[in-house]
Design an enzyme around this catalytic site. Structure first.
Site, mmCIF file in Angstrom:
data_model
loop_
_atom_site.group_PDB
_atom_site.id
_atom_site.type_symbol
_atom_site.label_atom_id
_atom_site.label_comp_id
_atom_site.label_asym_id
_atom_site.label_seq_id
_atom_site.Cartn_x
_atom_site.Cartn_y
_atom_site.Cartn_z
ATOM 1 C CD GLN A 201 -2.527 1.786 0.396
ATOM 2 O OE1 GLN A 201 -3.203 1.011 -0.259
ATOM 3 N NE2 GLN A 201 -2.518 3.097 0.140
ATOM 4 C CD GLN A 203 -3.388 7.819 -2.058
ATOM 5 O OE1 GLN A 203 -4.172 6.897 -2.151
ATOM 6 N NE2 GLN A 203 -3.697 9.050 -2.368
ATOM 7 N N GLY A 330 -10.520 0.926 2.740
ATOM 8 C CA GLY A 330 -11.627 0.263 2.074
ATOM 9 C C GLY A 330 -11.161 -0.193 0.704
ATOM 10 N N GLY A 331 -10.545 0.741 0.004
ATOM 11 C CA GLY A 331 -10.055 0.415 -1.323
ATOM 12 C C GLY A 331 -8.891 1.306 -1.701
ATOM 13 C CG MET A 332 -4.465 1.874 -3.075
ATOM 14 S SD MET A 332 -4.483 3.633 -2.616
ATOM 15 C CE MET A 332 -3.610 4.321 -4.009
ATOM 16 C CD GLU A 333 -6.529 5.882 -5.523
ATOM 17 O OE1 GLU A 333 -6.956 5.207 -4.562
ATOM 18 O OE2 GLU A 333 -6.100 7.041 -5.400
ATOM 19 C CG ASN A 334 -2.914 0.027 -6.036
ATOM 20 O OD1 ASN A 334 -2.318 1.074 -5.818
ATOM 21 N ND2 ASN A 334 -3.217 -0.839 -5.075
ATOM 22 C CG HIS A 357 -13.955 6.248 -3.862
ATOM 23 N ND1 HIS A 357 -14.256 7.514 -3.388
ATOM 24 C CD2 HIS A 357 -12.615 6.129 -3.724
ATOM 25 C CE1 HIS A 357 -13.157 8.117 -3.000
ATOM 26 N NE2 HIS A 357 -12.132 7.298 -3.180
ATOM 27 C CD GLU A 358 -10.876 2.898 -4.010
ATOM 28 O OE1 GLU A 358 -9.983 3.571 -4.550
ATOM 29 O OE2 GLU A 358 -11.288 3.145 -2.855
ATOM 30 C CG HIS A 361 -9.340 7.281 -7.146
ATOM 31 N ND1 HIS A 361 -9.006 8.601 -6.942
ATOM 32 C CD2 HIS A 361 -9.703 6.785 -5.931
ATOM 33 C CE1 HIS A 361 -9.161 8.889 -5.649
ATOM 34 N NE2 HIS A 361 -9.589 7.815 -5.018
ATOM 35 C CD GLU A 380 -8.986 10.045 -2.352
ATOM 36 O OE1 GLU A 380 -10.131 9.651 -2.611
ATOM 37 O OE2 GLU A 380 -7.969 9.332 -2.500
ATOM 38 C CG ASP A 435 0.275 7.496 6.647
ATOM 39 O OD1 ASP A 435 -0.284 7.602 5.540
ATOM 40 O OD2 ASP A 435 1.309 6.835 6.845
ATOM 41 C CE1 TYR A 443 -10.378 10.852 1.640
ATOM 42 C CE2 TYR A 443 -11.584 9.513 0.080
ATOM 43 C CZ TYR A 443 -10.486 9.710 0.863
ATOM 44 O OH TYR A 443 -9.486 8.777 0.880
ATOM 45 N NE ARG A 617 -13.088 0.780 4.891
ATOM 46 C CZ ARG A 617 -14.242 0.891 4.258
ATOM 47 N NH1 ARG A 617 -15.133 -0.063 4.354
ATOM 48 N NH2 ARG A 617 -14.497 1.966 3.530
ATOM 49 C CE LYS A 619 -16.329 4.612 6.467
ATOM 50 N NZ LYS A 619 -17.205 4.177 5.397
HETATM 51 N N1 BES Z 1 -6.828 6.607 -2.381
HETATM 52 C C1 BES Z 1 -7.681 6.361 -1.293
HETATM 53 C C2 BES Z 1 -6.979 5.764 -0.107
HETATM 54 C C3 BES Z 1 -5.878 6.639 0.449
HETATM 55 C C4 BES Z 1 -5.999 8.019 0.510
HETATM 56 C C5 BES Z 1 -4.729 6.034 0.926
HETATM 57 C C6 BES Z 1 -4.957 8.782 1.031
HETATM 58 C C7 BES Z 1 -3.710 6.797 1.452
HETATM 59 C C8 BES Z 1 -3.816 8.172 1.495
HETATM 60 C C9 BES Z 1 -8.845 5.474 -1.700
HETATM 61 O O1 BES Z 1 -9.320 5.739 -2.973
HETATM 62 C C10 BES Z 1 -9.973 5.820 -0.788
HETATM 63 O O2 BES Z 1 -10.371 6.951 -0.786
HETATM 64 N N2 BES Z 1 -10.503 4.847 -0.067
HETATM 65 C C11 BES Z 1 -11.645 5.061 0.777
HETATM 66 C C12 BES Z 1 -12.864 4.745 -0.030
HETATM 67 C C13 BES Z 1 -14.146 5.362 0.420
HETATM 68 C C14 BES Z 1 -14.093 6.850 0.508
HETATM 69 C C15 BES Z 1 -15.266 4.946 -0.510
HETATM 70 C C16 BES Z 1 -11.508 4.138 1.963
HETATM 71 O O3 BES Z 1 -10.584 3.325 1.968
HETATM 72 O O4 BES Z 1 -12.295 4.218 2.888
HETATM 73 ZN ZN ZN Z 2 -10.159 7.695 -3.013
#
Ligand code: BES
Ligand code: ZN
Length: 663
Positions: A201, A203, A330-334, A357-358, A361, A380, A435, A443, A617, A619
């Site tokens: 990961q 980012q 939750g997700g990462m837009e690789n 969302h991903e 991106h 975001e 971080d 967002y 996670r 979040k």
């Molecule tokens: N790119 C982000 C995750 C991220 C942001 C990692 C900043 C490190 C630094 C990813 O697209 C994201 O926003 N994930 C959210 C999704 C949600 C908003 C639907 C998540 O993981 O909760």
């Molecule tokens: Zn995102």
């Protein structure tokens, strides 16, 4: 993006007193170097300097003395991107699951921007650099290199003295078992429980913990990679994955489109593949594959709808990689392969906005990229706006309104919680760890700002603006100021009565939400307010409430709108009637556990512990741990955290131990 656009200025030299480290010293503590502050000239570099010699480093000045951060300066990278731009990386890494290290070499192709033959400075973090060679074309000779002082947020600069005209550097290295961007999982932490798993990961600034490179989103690279794995595992990357690749322990990848380093990603595990559509599919452990493919079967429709409205999908395939639950996001837009938490496989598609969302991106973020982490809202905020639109295309107006309204409530909650300076979209991150600063502001405030623009100029015109924006800046990394300039030349000029520069500045550079901003609401939610109130007033019983047609979103709204304090009887009544402690939907379980923690509802304790131990996670984890601490249960938080820690991702450990232990 032309490098001049960034106008990055490298300030004063920080020479004297710098600490010098080898990797051994990273763990043992660094020794203070007595060497003079000046950088060595090219002539001083011995022809074959293979041995490591610590010395002082020239470093980008952090410019903390400046009143405002400078646009386009990346305060989170040591790389001297004004002197050199890495254009391509070729790496060959072996995953050693026994020792939890990736080892091999990275070969960097350089574009020389400055003829003064300056040393190349790269970003690293906890890397053991074994040897560096440099030269022109394939004629590479060992060169002298040194690691600088360890910065707790940024890692360690690697300075490489290049022979004149050099355009290639080969670095032989190994990662550390605690690499901040890599998680090595024991079989027990996976769905199948038989094979280990690895995922990266990167980012925001963790690519440097597994590849030495210019770890700044303003530097874009193409890459080729060879990944060596144990024979029974499959490797996948943010590149051209081949589901039919032979399982012989060697996987080759190519990413021909230039991407920022934070999008380089590797996953290794017992992975199978199932197609979902012509261009979409899922990689997952066999135990999860069918459920994931079913849950996310609308991905192809999402892709098509987004293309229709915002321009072509430029990345060939769009696949998902389902990770174990310790994934900290939750997700990462690789690119070409979004990394996804399994905790959104709810069985009813209620949490698939994450996929939208991903996917979004692929336009906002991967195609048009934030130039520094100060500009994260460009990634975001645009993506959150597009997510809502995609949800409307695929699932209709009611879902759209509910997603929007929940986002607005998240924003409000964050605004109540933060200092003014952290409510600014173009946030000043100097001296801070990205971080630690993570919030809903980039967002949801970003998305609300775009929604206001849409409302003002009309949806059709705004969609045209977005389409043009993605085309205009495709495959570039841009600053907030680039965006503002573009906006001033487009919407502000076209609709001078509707869009004004002053209000735009207010949205981007001031805290809070500007007065008169839109307030997205949903009838499906507002009709729940009197129902909740009647129950709170004791005028109805929980069992009188007809919840039969409620969506997940309504449950979340209903629970999140509960007052701070509920009585023991009220908690019991809710739980017994709606089986909340047992909820299989992780979002509902989370909302309920938040209520349970702040009201000391003992019957939910076991579920709370299980939730915190089994899910990584952040979040969910951050608010729950914070809630425990704020409600006087720090000892309980510590006990659960220590139990869960061996399975947590390094990022999860870092951000939550700060909450629990305050360090
Ligand atoms: N790119 C982000 C995750 C991220 C942001 C990692 C900043 C490190 C630094 C990813 O697209 C994201 O926003 N994930 C959210 C999704 C949600 C908003 C639907 C998540 O993981 O909760
Ligand atoms: Zn995102």
């Amino acid at each position: 993006m032309s490098p001049q656009l960034f106008n990055a200025r490298f300030g004063r030299l920080i020479g004297a007193g710098l600490l010098a480290c080898s990797l051994a010293a990273v763990t043992a503590g660094c020794s203070k170097s007595e060497a003079p502050a000046e950088k060595p000239s090219a002539e001083q570099i011995p022809e074959s300097a293979t041995e490591y010699k610590p010395e002082n480093l020239e470093k980008e000045a952090p410019m903390a003395d400046k009143a405002a951060p400078e646009s386009g300066v990346d305060y989170h990278s040591f790389a001297n991107t004004n002197d050199y731009l890495v254009k391509h990386v070729d790496f060959d890494l072996t995953a050693d699951f026994d020792n939890k290290v990736l080892s091999g070499q990275a070969i960097l192709d350089l574009k020389v921007l400055n003829s003064k033959n300056k040393p190349l400075v790269l970003d690293t973090r906890d890397l053991d650099i074994k040897a560096v060679r440099a030269g022109i074309g394939s004629d590479l000779k060992p060169v002298k290199f040194s690691l600088g002082k360890v910065d707790p947020h940024l890692g360690t600069p690697l300075k490489i003295n290049l022979p004149k005209g050099a355009n290639k550097v080969a670095i032989e290295y190994q990662t550390s078992p605690g690499a901040s961007g890599v998680q090595w999982l024991e079989p027990q932490q996976t769905a199948g429980k038989k094979h280990p798993f690895l995922f990266t990961q990167a980012q925001a600034i963790h690519a440097r913990s597994f590849i030495p490179l210019q770890d700044s989103p303003k530097a874009r690279v193409t890459y080729k990679a060879t990944i060596h794995t144990p024979k029974d595992l499959r490797a996948v990357m943010s590149a051209n994955n081949d589901p039919d690749a032979e399982m012989d322990g060697v996987f080759e990848f190519e990413m021909p489109q230039a991407i920022p380093s934070y999008l380089i990603a590797i996953g290794i595990g017992n992975l199978d593949f199932k197609p979902m559509g012509e261009r979409t599919g899922v990689y997952a452990e066999p135990e999860l594959l069918e459920a994931a493919a079913k849950e996310f079967e609308d991905t192809e429709s999402m892709l098509e709808a987004t293309e229709e409205n915002f321009g072509p999908y430029r990345w060939d395939r769009y696949d998902l990689l389902i990770l174990p639950p310790s994934f900290p996001f939750g997700g990462m837009e690789n690119p070409r392969l979004s990394f996804i938490t399994p905790t959104v496989i709810a069985g009813d598609k209620s949490l698939v906005a994450l996929i939208a969302h991903e996917l979004a991106h692929s336009w906002s973020g991967n195609l048009v990229t934030n130039a520094s982490w100060r500009d994260l809202w460009l990634n975001e905020g645009f993506t959150t706006y597009l997510t809502n639109r995609i949800m409307q295309f695929v699932y209709g107006d009611d879902r759209y309104k509910m997603e929007m309204a929940l986002g607005y409530d998240d924003l409000k909650a964050d605004l109540d919680d933060r200092e003014d300076k952290d409510e600014i979209m173009a946030i000043d991150l100097r001296g801070r760890d990205p971080d630690e600063v993570f919030s809903n502001i980039p967002y949801e405030k970003g998305s609300l700002f775009l929604y206001e623009l849409e409302q003002k100029v009309g949806r059709e015109n705004f969609d045209k603006f977005l389409l043009d924006y993605f085309n205009h800046f495709a495959f570039q990394s841009i600053t907030t100021e680039d965006f503002v300039k573009y906006l001033n030349n487009t919407l502000v000029k076209q609709y001078p009565d509707k869009v004004d520069a002053e209000r735009i500045n207010q949205w981007i550079f001031e805290p809070g939400i500007p007065e008169g901003a839109p307030h997205p609401q949903s009838d499906a939610f507002t009709k729940l307010d009197p129902i909740r109130q009647q129950w709170l007033n004791g005028e109805s019983k929980a069992s009188d409430i007809d919840t039969s047609g409620w969506t997940f979103h309504q449950w979340k709204y209903f629970l999140d709108g509960m007052p701070e304090k509920l009585s023991e009887e009220q908690l019991k009544e809710l739980d017994e009637t709606f089986k909340l402690t047992q909820s299989k939907n992780n979002e509902i379980a989370f909302s309920w556990l938040m209520i349970a923690v702040r009201n000391d509802y003992e019957p939910a304790n076991a579920r709370l512990e299980d939730f915190l131990v089994s899910i990584g996670r952040n979040k969910f984890l951050r608010p729950l741990y914070r809630n425990l601490v704020e409600n006087g249960k720090t000892d309980e938080a510590k006990r659960i955290f220590e139990k869960a820690k061996p399975g947590y991702h390094p990022l999860t450990v870092k951000v939550n131990s700060k909450i629990i232990y305050g360090d």
